[in-house]
Design a protein around this motif. Sequence first.
Motif, PDB file in Angstrom:
ATOM      1  N   LYS A 158      -1.309   7.557  -4.505  1.00 34.31           N
ATOM      2  CA  LYS A 158      -0.529   6.490  -5.128  1.00 34.31           C
ATOM      3  C   LYS A 158       0.870   6.546  -4.540  1.00 34.31           C
ATOM      4  N   ALA A 159       1.486   5.372  -4.405  1.00 34.31           N
ATOM      5  CA  ALA A 159       2.833   5.301  -3.838  1.00 34.31           C
ATOM      6  C   ALA A 159       3.515   4.053  -4.370  1.00 34.31           C
ATOM      7  N   ASN A 160       4.812   3.975  -4.103  1.00 32.00           N
ATOM      8  CA  ASN A 160       5.523   2.727  -4.361  1.00 32.00           C
ATOM      9  C   ASN A 160       6.274   2.368  -3.096  1.00 32.00           C
ATOM     10  N   SER A 161       6.584   1.095  -2.961  1.00 34.60           N
ATOM     11  CA  SER A 161       7.224   0.653  -1.731  1.00 34.60           C
ATOM     12  C   SER A 161       7.934  -0.669  -1.967  1.00 34.60           C
ATOM     13  N   PRO A 162       9.083  -0.850  -1.311  1.00 33.40           N
ATOM     14  CA  PRO A 162       9.705  -2.174  -1.368  1.00 33.40           C
ATOM     15  C   PRO A 162       8.757  -3.196  -0.729  1.00 33.40           C
ATOM     16  N   ILE A 163       8.708  -4.368  -1.282  1.00 27.50           N
ATOM     17  CA  ILE A 163       7.836  -5.418  -0.750  1.00 27.50           C
ATOM     18  C   ILE A 163       8.104  -5.663   0.738  1.00 27.50           C
ATOM     19  N   GLU A 164       9.384  -5.591   1.129  1.00 31.53           N
ATOM     20  CA  GLU A 164       9.749  -5.854   2.521  1.00 31.53           C
ATOM     21  C   GLU A 164       9.132  -4.860   3.505  1.00 31.53           C
ATOM     22  N   ASP A 165       8.731  -3.688   3.004  1.00 31.32           N
ATOM     23  CA  ASP A 165       8.165  -2.649   3.865  1.00 31.32           C
ATOM     24  C   ASP A 165       6.657  -2.815   4.061  1.00 31.32           C
ATOM     25  N   LEU A 166       6.064  -3.815   3.436  1.00 34.97           N
ATOM     26  CA  LEU A 166       4.610  -3.946   3.461  1.00 34.97           C
ATOM     27  C   LEU A 166       4.119  -4.959   4.490  1.00 34.97           C
ATOM     28  N   ASN A 167       3.000  -4.611   5.095  1.00 28.44           N
ATOM     29  CA  ASN A 167       2.265  -5.536   5.961  1.00 28.44           C
ATOM     30  C   ASN A 167       0.945  -5.862   5.285  1.00 28.44           C
ATOM     31  N   ILE A 168       0.616  -7.125   5.207  1.00 27.24           N
ATOM     32  CA  ILE A 168      -0.692  -7.521   4.683  1.00 27.24           C
ATOM     33  C   ILE A 168      -1.733  -7.216   5.741  1.00 27.24           C
ATOM     34  N   VAL A 169      -2.840  -6.614   5.304  1.00 27.76           N
ATOM     35  CA  VAL A 169      -3.910  -6.245   6.222  1.00 27.76           C
ATOM     36  C   VAL A 169      -4.933  -7.373   6.264  1.00 27.76           C
ATOM     37  N   ASP A 170      -5.269  -7.772   7.459  1.00 25.42           N
ATOM     38  CA  ASP A 170      -6.294  -8.792   7.666  1.00 25.42           C
ATOM     39  C   ASP A 170      -7.618  -8.291   7.069  1.00 25.42           C
ATOM     40  N   LYS A 171      -8.348  -9.182   6.436  1.00 23.15           N
ATOM     41  CA  LYS A 171      -9.602  -8.789   5.772  1.00 23.15           C
ATOM     42  C   LYS A 171     -10.594  -8.153   6.738  1.00 23.15           C
ATOM     43  N   SER A 172     -10.638  -8.629   7.966  1.00 25.91           N
ATOM     44  CA  SER A 172     -11.576  -8.048   8.939  1.00 25.91           C
ATOM     45  C   SER A 172     -11.158  -6.626   9.305  1.00 25.91           C
ATOM     46  N   LYS A 173      -9.841  -6.364   9.396  1.00 22.95           N
ATOM     47  CA  LYS A 173      -9.369  -5.005   9.687  1.00 22.95           C
ATOM     48  C   LYS A 173      -9.678  -4.077   8.512  1.00 22.95           C
ATOM     49  N   ALA A 174      -9.467  -4.556   7.290  1.00 26.16           N
ATOM     50  CA  ALA A 174      -9.779  -3.738   6.106  1.00 26.16           C
ATOM     51  C   ALA A 174     -11.261  -3.403   6.078  1.00 26.16           C
ATOM     52  N   LYS A 175     -12.108  -4.390   6.337  1.00 23.22           N
ATOM     53  CA  LYS A 175     -13.553  -4.159   6.345  1.00 23.22           C
ATOM     54  C   LYS A 175     -13.935  -3.150   7.428  1.00 23.22           C
ATOM     55  N   SER A 176     -13.290  -3.273   8.583  1.00 15.54           N
ATOM     56  CA  SER A 176     -13.545  -2.340   9.676  1.00 15.54           C
ATOM     57  C   SER A 176     -13.175  -0.910   9.280  1.00 15.54           C
ATOM     58  N   GLU A 177     -12.031  -0.736   8.603  1.00 16.80           N
ATOM     59  CA  GLU A 177     -11.612   0.597   8.149  1.00 16.80           C
ATOM     60  C   GLU A 177     -12.590   1.165   7.126  1.00 16.80           C
ATOM     61  N   PHE A 178     -13.063   0.323   6.195  1.00 17.72           N
ATOM     62  CA  PHE A 178     -14.056   0.773   5.210  1.00 17.72           C
ATOM     63  C   PHE A 178     -15.328   1.231   5.920  1.00 17.72           C
ATOM     64  N   ASN A 179     -15.753   0.454   6.916  1.00 21.01           N
ATOM     65  CA  ASN A 179     -16.970   0.797   7.652  1.00 21.01           C
ATOM     66  C   ASN A 179     -16.804   2.099   8.425  1.00 21.01           C
ATOM     67  N   LYS A 180     -15.631   2.307   9.044  1.00 19.08           N
ATOM     68  CA  LYS A 180     -15.372   3.555   9.772  1.00 19.08           C
ATOM     69  C   LYS A 180     -15.468   4.757   8.838  1.00 19.08           C
ATOM     70  N   LEU A 181     -14.857   4.627   7.661  1.00 23.77           N
ATOM     71  CA  LEU A 181     -14.902   5.724   6.695  1.00 23.77           C
ATOM     72  C   LEU A 181     -16.341   6.002   6.277  1.00 23.77           C
ATOM     73  N   SER A 182     -17.088   4.963   5.961  1.00 17.81           N
ATOM     74  CA  SER A 182     -18.489   5.133   5.561  1.00 17.81           C
ATOM     75  C   SER A 182     -19.295   5.794   6.657  1.00 17.81           C
ATOM     76  N   GLN A 183     -19.062   5.383   7.909  1.00 18.39           N
ATOM     77  CA  GLN A 183     -19.787   5.978   9.029  1.00 18.39           C
ATOM     78  C   GLN A 183     -19.448   7.460   9.197  1.00 18.39           C
ATOM     79  N   ARG A 184     -18.156   7.820   9.015  1.00 14.62           N
ATOM     80  CA  ARG A 184     -17.769   9.235   9.117  1.00 14.62           C
ATOM     81  C   ARG A 184     -18.465  10.058   8.037  1.00 14.62           C
TER      82      ARG A 184
END
Length: 153
Positions: A45-71
């Motif tokens: 868990k963390a907190n962050s100023p909104i200005e410090d955040l990047n929205i992650v593209d849904k395809s990139k998020a899905k790719s990261e989930f798949n990588k974790l599942s594969q590992r």
Amino acid sequence: MNDIKKGTIVTRKSYNDDILFRVEQIINTTNGKYAILKGVTIRIKANSPIEDLNIVDKSKAKSEFNKLSQRIESRITENRNFINNYINMLCGKILHLDGDRRYAEKSSKYYRKMGLNAIVKSVPENKQPMVVGNLIKRYKPDILVITGHESIY
């Protein structure tokens, strides 16, 4: 930055976009807007100023989930004989209480894949002390695992 709201998947620029987070809450402070963040693929868990955040593209998020599942799947496959023959003999029955429903579901899934005899219950941290005794009496586990996700800001 108005696109960032509860449920948005983001990374933090100041940390080189290293961890995927889900926005749990947006807080207005005298210093600006802050997001309360919860790790998606790791328990943090963390907190962050909104200005410090990047929205992650849904395809990139899905790719990261798949990588974790594969590992995880790869580790399970590589260690299946060890797990089945040795761990089950040593472990017996596992009772796992988790304060986070999503992680409880993930844990349950991986216990099953590893062939472990595990009972996973999603119980908020503040209720765990009241229920753990009865659950131990009911299930008679050999191992008790208690995990949660509460933190103090």
